[in-house]
Design an enzyme around this catalytic site. Structure first.
Site, PDB file in Angstrom:
ATOM      1  N   THR A  40       0.838  -1.207   0.000  1.00  0.00           N
ATOM      2  CA  THR A  40       0.000   0.000   0.000  1.00  0.00           C
ATOM      3  C   THR A  40       0.874   1.260   0.000  1.00  0.00           C
ATOM      4  O   THR A  40       0.600   2.220  -0.721  1.00  0.00           O
ATOM      5  CB  THR A  40      -0.911  -0.008   1.244  1.00  0.00           C
ATOM      6  N   HIS A  43       2.245   1.924  -3.358  1.00  0.00           N
ATOM      7  CA  HIS A  43       1.218   2.491  -4.249  1.00  0.00           C
ATOM      8  C   HIS A  43       1.007   3.976  -3.961  1.00  0.00           C
ATOM      9  O   HIS A  43       0.834   4.784  -4.870  1.00  0.00           O
ATOM     10  CB  HIS A  43      -0.111   1.750  -4.083  1.00  0.00           C
ATOM     11  N   CYS A  97     -22.525   4.551  14.095  1.00  0.00           N
ATOM     12  CA  CYS A  97     -23.399   4.622  12.907  1.00  0.00           C
ATOM     13  C   CYS A  97     -24.107   3.271  12.721  1.00  0.00           C
ATOM     14  O   CYS A  97     -23.786   2.289  13.393  1.00  0.00           O
ATOM     15  CB  CYS A  97     -22.595   5.007  11.661  1.00  0.00           C
ATOM     16  N   CYS A 100     -21.759   0.355  11.924  1.00  0.00           N
ATOM     17  CA  CYS A 100     -20.960  -0.063  13.083  1.00  0.00           C
ATOM     18  C   CYS A 100     -21.815  -0.853  14.074  1.00  0.00           C
ATOM     19  O   CYS A 100     -21.380  -1.899  14.572  1.00  0.00           O
ATOM     20  CB  CYS A 100     -20.362   1.153  13.788  1.00  0.00           C
ATOM     21  N   ARG A 203      12.451 -14.483  -1.527  1.00  0.00           N
ATOM     22  CA  ARG A 203      11.278 -14.717  -0.683  1.00  0.00           C
ATOM     23  C   ARG A 203      11.029 -16.213  -0.477  1.00  0.00           C
ATOM     24  O   ARG A 203      10.613 -16.639   0.592  1.00  0.00           O
ATOM     25  CB  ARG A 203      10.060 -14.030  -1.298  1.00  0.00           C
TER      26      ARG A 203
HETATM   27 ZN   LIG Z   1      -0.278  -3.140   4.923  1.00  0.00          ZN
HETATM   28 ZN   LIG Z   2     -19.421   3.902  12.034  1.00  0.00          ZN
END
Ligand SMILES: [Zn+2]
Ligand SMILES: [Zn+2]
Length: 351
Positions: A40, A43, A97, A100, A203
Site C-alpha cells: 500500500t 502504491h 453509525c 458499526c 522470498r
Molecule cells: Zn499493509
Molecule cells: Zn461507524
C-alpha cells in the site's frame, strides 16, 4: 518530530519535521518503535489511481503496520496505561453509525485508515483511538509486533478458506501475506502447503527458513506444467491467491479439486476472465478475503508470541526513519520480505 508524508496528489513522499501531536479525547499518543513497509505504501508513493481517494486527506503521514509504546493518554481513556506496548488496528471507525452497530464496521460512514486518510506511523509519534490499540506482551520484539496487521490479513484468508486438518493447500505469492498464509495454514493442520512465486528466489528462501520445502518458481518452470505436476497425485483442497496477478487464476482453478475453495486476497488492477463453466461443473467456490475482524487481533498476537523466533525471518531489512525511502526501494524490487522502519535514535543505540 520526523515524519514521512504524502504532501501532494502526485508521485513521491517527503521527509518533513512536524509538531508532535496531542492525543484527543479517547485517543492515546503512541511512541513508534517499528513500522513495516507495505505494498500500500508503495502504491501511495507511486500515486496509483486506486489511492487517489486520499487526495482530500493530504498532507498526511503514511505508515499503517506498526507497534510502539503508549506515551500519553488523552481525556476519557481507560484500560490502557502509559508504558504499555501496543500494536494498532489501522481501521478507525465511529462505533455508533448504523453499519458499526450492525457489526459491519468496514462500511462505517466515517471509516478512516491510519496512515492512509489520517496521520500514520512513519513518524516518531502517532495519535490513535484507544479502541484501536491491541496490547502486546512486554517480551514481544517491536519489529515482530509490527507484523500484526499483515499477519491478520493472512489469518483472515486462511479462516475464509476454511482450511482443516489434512488439507493440501496451494499459496500463490511468496511475499509477506503469502508467507503468513502458509504459516496459518500449517497451524490449521494442513498436511501439505505448496507456495509458488515468479522470480522470487529471496522470498522463497525465507519460506525455506520458515520450514516449507514444497516451493515453486514459475520463472524456472511454466506455471501450468508445474501446477499440473504437483496436483497430479492429488489436487488441492484449497488455493489461496496473494499475487494480484490475473494469469494465475486459471491454472489455480485447474489445480483445485472439485468442490475446492479458491480464496482471493490480491488486489487486481483489472477484471479477470474466469472459465465459469469449469467452475460450475466442478462445484468450485471463489471467496474474497480482505481485512480481518477486530476479534482476530488478540489471536494473531498470541501466535506472534508463540512463534517469535520463526517470524523474525520475515523481517529481512531494517532502516532508520531518515532513510525510509531506501527501505521502500528494497520492498519494490522484491529483495525484501518485510522492511521495518525504526526511529533514528533506536537505530543509533543498537549500532
Ligand atoms: Zn499493509
Ligand atoms: Zn461507524
Amino acid at each position: 518530530m520526523k515524519t514521512l508524508r504524502k504532501v501532494r496528489p502526485d508521485r513521491g513522499l517527503e521527509l518533513q519535521d512536524a509538531p508532535t501531536p496531542m492525543p484527543g479525547p479517547g485517543e492515546v499518543l503512541v511512541q513508534v518503535q517499528a513500522t513495516g513497509v507495505c505494498g500500500t505504501d508503495l502504491h501511495i508513493d507511486k500515486w496509483t489511481p486506486s489511492y487517489h481517494f486520499m487526495g482530500s486527506a493530504l498532507p498526511v503521514t503514511i505508515g499503517h503496520e506498526f507497534a510502539g509504546v503508549v506515551a500519553a493518554l488523552g481525556q476519557d481513556v481507560h484500560g490502557l496505561a502509559v508504558g504499555q506496548r501496543v500494536t494498532v488496528r489501522p481501521s478507525v471507525v465511529c462505533g455508533v453509525c448504523a453499519a458499526c452497530t450492525e457489526g459491519r464496521a468496514d462500511d462505517c460512514v466515517t471509516r478512516k485508515g491510519i496512515g492512509v486518510s489520517r496521520d500514520g506511523a512513519f513518524a516518531d509519534f502517532v495519535r490513535v483511538p484507544v479502541r484501536n490499540c491491541v496490547p502486546v506482551p512486554q517480551g514481544l520484539e517491536p519489529k515482530i509486533a509490527a507484523l500484526a496487521e499483515p499477519l491478520s490479513v493472512s489469518w483472515e484468508a486462511v479462516r475464509a478458506a476454511g482450511v482443516t486438518a489434512g488439507d493440501k493447500v496451494l499459496v500463490l505469492g511468496p511475499g509477506n501475506i503469502g508467507q503468513g498464509i502458509a504459516l496459518f495454514a500449517r497451524a490449521a493442520g494442513a498436511a501439505e502447503v505448496v507456495v509458488a512465486g515468479h522470480g522470487d528466489a529471496p522470498r522463497l528462501q525465507i519460506l525455506r527458513q520458515l520450514g516449507f520445502d514444497q516451493l515453486l518458481d514459475f520463472a524456472e518452470q511454466p506455471m501450468a506444467e508445474a501446477l499440473a505436476k504437483v496436483a497430479s497425485s492429488r489436487p488441492f483442497d484449497v488455493v489461496i491467491e496473494a499475487t494480484g496477478v490475473a494469469a494465475v487464476i486459471g491454472p489455480a482453478m485447474q489445480a483445485l479439486k472439485p468442490r475446492g475453495v479458491l480464496v482471493i486476497t490480491g488486489i487486481h488492477a483489472a477484471p479477470v476472465a474466469i472459465d465459469l463453466t469449469a467452475l460450475v461443473r466442478k462445484h468450485q467456490e471463489i471467496r474474497g478475503s480482505y481485512r480481518a475482524p477486530e476479534a482476530a487481533w488478540p489471536q494473531v498476537v498470541a501466535f506472534m508470541e508463540e512463534h517469535q523466533s520463526l517470524l523474525a525471518h520475515m523481517v529481512t531489512h531494517t532502516v532508520p526513519l531518515s532513510r525510509a525511502l531506501e527501505g521502500f526501494e528494497l520492498a519494490r524490487n522484491k529483495t525484501a520480505t518485510k522492511v521495518m522502519v525504526v526511529p533514528d535514535v533506536i537505530e543509533e543505540a543498537s549500532a
